[in-house]
Design an enzyme around this catalytic site. Structure first.
Site, PDB file in Angstrom:
ATOM      1  N   VAL A 105      41.862-108.183 -15.108  1.00  0.00           N
ATOM      2  CA  VAL A 105      40.948-108.564 -14.034  1.00  0.00           C
ATOM      3  C   VAL A 105      39.753-109.324 -14.610  1.00  0.00           C
ATOM      4  O   VAL A 105      38.822-109.664 -13.902  1.00  0.00           O
ATOM      5  CB  VAL A 105      40.449-107.335 -13.241  1.00  0.00           C
ATOM      6  CG1 VAL A 105      41.582-106.712 -12.456  1.00  0.00           C
ATOM      7  CG2 VAL A 105      39.813-106.305 -14.168  1.00  0.00           C
ATOM      8  N   ASP A 106      39.769-109.563 -15.930  1.00  0.00           N
ATOM      9  CA  ASP A 106      38.666-110.308 -16.544  1.00  0.00           C
ATOM     10  C   ASP A 106      39.166-111.695 -16.950  1.00  0.00           C
ATOM     11  O   ASP A 106      40.247-112.107 -16.559  1.00  0.00           O
ATOM     12  CB  ASP A 106      38.099-109.534 -17.746  1.00  0.00           C
ATOM     13  CG  ASP A 106      39.192-109.180 -18.758  1.00  0.00           C
ATOM     14  OD1 ASP A 106      40.346-109.620 -18.579  1.00  0.00           O
ATOM     15  OD2 ASP A 106      38.885-108.469 -19.731  1.00  0.00           O
ATOM     16  N   ASP A 107      38.384-112.403 -17.743  1.00  0.00           N
ATOM     17  CA  ASP A 107      38.770-113.765 -18.111  1.00  0.00           C
ATOM     18  C   ASP A 107      39.667-113.783 -19.340  1.00  0.00           C
ATOM     19  O   ASP A 107      39.431-114.520 -20.294  1.00  0.00           O
ATOM     20  CB  ASP A 107      37.514-114.617 -18.336  1.00  0.00           C
ATOM     21  CG  ASP A 107      36.772-114.812 -17.038  1.00  0.00           C
ATOM     22  OD1 ASP A 107      37.441-114.912 -15.997  1.00  0.00           O
ATOM     23  OD2 ASP A 107      35.530-114.824 -17.062  1.00  0.00           O
TER      24      ASP A 107
END
Ligand code: PRX
Length: 690
Positions: free
Chosen positions: A559-561
């Site tokens: 859910v992050d980069d």
């Protein structure tokens, strides 16, 4: 309730019978139908399994979370400790509001992981057991080492390292392909208390230099070249370029010990610089075959392994000795239902955490026979893996979904022409395994009789966190099932509130477990900010997750980069930093897109400098820039020319919009009115197929 449900279902004479082949597309398939698809281990399998029923799992898990000190110290007592740990088995602070994050297990205990992997097994009578079968890239090129022979080779290298001045706590960089010398090098460092930092031999010279500058090793261990499939890669040339770069950045490495991998290239063809370079085979065999162990505290560092995060700079994940040792040994044993007669093959490279925990340490702590494979799994053809399985009678086969997907595209006859009857347990790691790949793996590779351990974990966690225990629970294709002993996963909402029951959200973990990483090398602040501040009181994994009505966990991706390409973790910021180094690139924004084989592909939006025209040549040179800066595995799959990027008025790139454009979900762009210049979106869409 679920337990009762399982009990009643398991009365059915279904065994591990054939399961339905859903007519689903490879990726993006709906999981809804999978929730009700239970695949039971056969009675024979469960009957012999270490954990043979849901009840047994639940009792063990209950004890592990109610009495972690008792649970883990009972297990730790089975290993060799020169001196037992202090009164406190573990102490921790995982809440930033209560002070600095701190995790300690078995503090005061004095041990050595190399001793536990090798000497302990030899003393227990396993000296003549094969520790490693090595299979070269080319068919017919192979070797093996018994536990006694491995110990001797590790000692020779350890003596050499001591001789050139490597001491406890010193960093050693290892840049080797999957030769036996790679695990040998890791174990030799561990033996003398040196901290190894293995850099995957697919990383470029720049990436290697960056890691050298960060951890400042005295010595680097490498080889002259390696063959992967039909290609020869001159690793020594990459190391030379990296060492030139790092010395410009103020870090020079005294010694480069180079293994002559004669199946790939000759000494004559290897560039050489006297003084710094030493041929492995010229010096190591002269050293004594025994070497005193450096006894270390359980909390002394064992290794550093760099991994990607959401900023450009890689993170040096630091693992310590005692807890990691107990955790990798225990997870290996239970998640694969390991038995002393097993032959185990994990296709991962030791350059990643999987190769640390489940090629080297976990298996060897159990005295297992491990297959180490140098080559590419589809060379000379797609049957190579099953050829190796039959050759060594592999019983536990652990791999990544990307390999499963790439092999399932070929004719099943590449699988079925081999017997594979030695196989008993299959494993998957690195990314969510989509149900159709799961089914192919289960039905075709495993002949519908081998449970699949879909192990969810991370570089940071050291070992498995959520994983089936084959033989305990019925499986659901695509679900990593339940937490391992001692692990308390929680799903939280954006505000950090725990959500109970059936839900989706952010995956966090409550409490510590022995294999957890202790810090990021030289940057404890970043450790706290990245992992413990987003949801105070918990470790935040960076993954999304849902829990179904029966309590099964389903991982849904980062859910992050961070994007996950063929199980390789790559930060979008790393790729962007590489692209903007190109003299004609003004700005870049990278997002992940679904990819049929790799899981995710890299999609880069690139804005060129004023007046520079798009061209195929420029596209290629941008891709080359990333290959040179990071490595071939991070090469973008698509470059999308971008006259401008969608930014908010405060200048923040709206990646949500870029993701939709990249996946051509143009009707789902959402609200674009908050953009500083909404016309950018139309321009991007117009250039989608250029
Ligand atoms: O997103 C998850 C994915 O891989 C990430 C960790 O990557 P790395 O540290 O490189 O370690 C890979 C090998 C452990 C996780 O945050 N991941 C790993 N295993 C699974 C997975 N996602 C779903 N299911 C898995 N079994």
């Amino acid at each position: 309730n679920y337990l009762r449900h399982v009990e009643s279902m398991s009365q059915l004479p279904s065994g591990a019978g054939k399961i339905s082949q859903l007519n689903a597309v490879v990726l993006g398939e709906s999981l809804a139908s999978e929730e009700n698809d239970l695949i039971f281990p056969s009675k024979e399998f469960s009957g012999q399994a270490l954990v043979s029923s849901p009840q047994q799992y639940m009792e063990m898990h209950k004890r592990s979370v109610e009495d972690p000190a008792g649970f883990w110290s009972d297990i730790a007592s089975e290993f060799y400790w020169k001196q037992k740990w202090g009164d406190q088995v573990f102490s921790e602070n995982l809440d930033v509001r209560k002070g600095p994050i701190r995790i300690e297990w078995f503090k005061g205990g004095i041990t050595n992981i190399c001793y536990n992997c090798l000497d302990k097994n030899v003393e227990a009578g396993l000296g003549d057991k094969i520790a490693m079968y090595w299979e070269g890239n080319e068919i017919g090129v192979d070797a093996s080492l018994t536990y006694s022979e491995l110990l001797q080779q590790v000692c020779q290298l350890a003596n050499y390292l001591k001789d050139i001045g490597v001491k406890k706590g010193d960093a050693v960089v290892i840049y080797l392909p999957m030769l036996m010398e790679l695990p040998i090098a890791m174990l030799a460092c561990a033996r003398i208390g040196a901290v190894h930092s293995v850099v995957f031999a697919g990383f470029s010279a720049d990436s290697l230099a960056q890691r050298i500058v960060d951890c400042k090793p005295k010595v680097i261990l490498t080889c002259n070249a390696v063959k992967r499939g039909p290609k020869t890669i001159n690793l020594k040339a990459i190391v030379d370029a990296a060492l030139d770069q790092s010395s410009k950045d103020g870090v020079s490495v005294d010694v480069c010990l180079t293994y002559e991998n004669s199946s790939a290239t000759t000494r004559e063809n290897t560039k050489w610089q006297n003084g710094r370079n030493v041929w492995w085979q010229d010096v190591i065999p002269k050293y004594p075959t025994s070497c005193e162990v450096e006894w270390v505290d359980a909390e002394d560092p064992l290794f550093l392994l760099y991994t990607s995060g959401s900023t450009g700079k890689p993170k040096g994940v630091l693992h310590t000795t005692g807890g990691y040792m107990i955790y990798t040994a225990t997870t290996f044993k239970y998640a694969f239902d390991y038995k002393p007669t097993d032959v185990y093959w994990c296709t991962a490279d030791c350059g990643w955490i999987t190769g640390h925990s489940y090629v080297t340490y976990g298996p060897m702590l159990n005295g297992a026979t491990v297959v180490v494979f140098e080559g590419a799994p589809n060379y000379p053809d797609s049957g190579r893996c099953w050829d190796i399985v039959d050759k060594y009678k592999v019983s536990i086969f652990y791999t990544a979904p990307t390999l499963v997907r790439s092999l399932m595209r070929d004719d099943d006859k590449f699988v079925t022409r081999y017997s594979r009857k030695s196989l008993r347990v299959l494993g998957s790691v690195g990314e969510p395994i989509n149900p159709s790949a799961w089914r192919w793996f289960f039905n075709v590779v495993g002949d519908s009789r081998c449970p699949i351990s879909d192990t969810w974990w991370q570089t940071e966690t050291g070992g498995f966190m959520i994983t089936p225990l084959p033989g305990a629970w019925p499986q659901k294709p695509g679900s990593a099932t339940f937490p391992f002993f001692g692990v308390q996963p929680v799903i939280v909402d954006e505000k950090g509130n725990e959500i109970e029951g059936e839900c989706s959200g952010y995956l966090c973990v409550k409490g510590s477990w022995p294999g957890a990483f202790r810090t990021l090398f030289g940057d404890h602040d970043r450790y706290e900010t990245t992992y413990f501040k987003p949801f105070a009181g918990y470790y935040f994994s960076g993954d999304g997750c849902s829990r179904d009505k029966d309590g099964y966990y389903w991982l849904t991706g980062r859910v992050d980069d961070v994007i996950n390409v063929s199980g390789h973790r790559i930060g979008t910021a790393e790729v962007e930093s590489a692209l903007v180094l190109h003299p004609q690139c003004a700005e870049a924004a990278v997002v992940g897109i679904d990819h049929e084989v790799k899981g995710q592909g890299i999609y880069a939006f690139v804005t060129l400098l004023e007046g520079v025209a798009y061209s195929e040549e420029l596209r290629k040179s941008l891709v080359l820039m990333v290959r040179n800066q990071i490595g071939a595995f991070a090469a973008p799959d698509r470059i999308h020319w971008a006259p401008g990027l969608p930014k908010t008025r405060s200048g923040k790139i709206m990646r949500r919009i870029l993701r939709k454009i990249a996946s051509r979900q143009l009707e789902e762009l959402g609200d674009i009115s908050t953009l500083a210049d909404p016309s950018v979106v139309d321009q991007l869409i117009a250039l989608a197929d250029v």
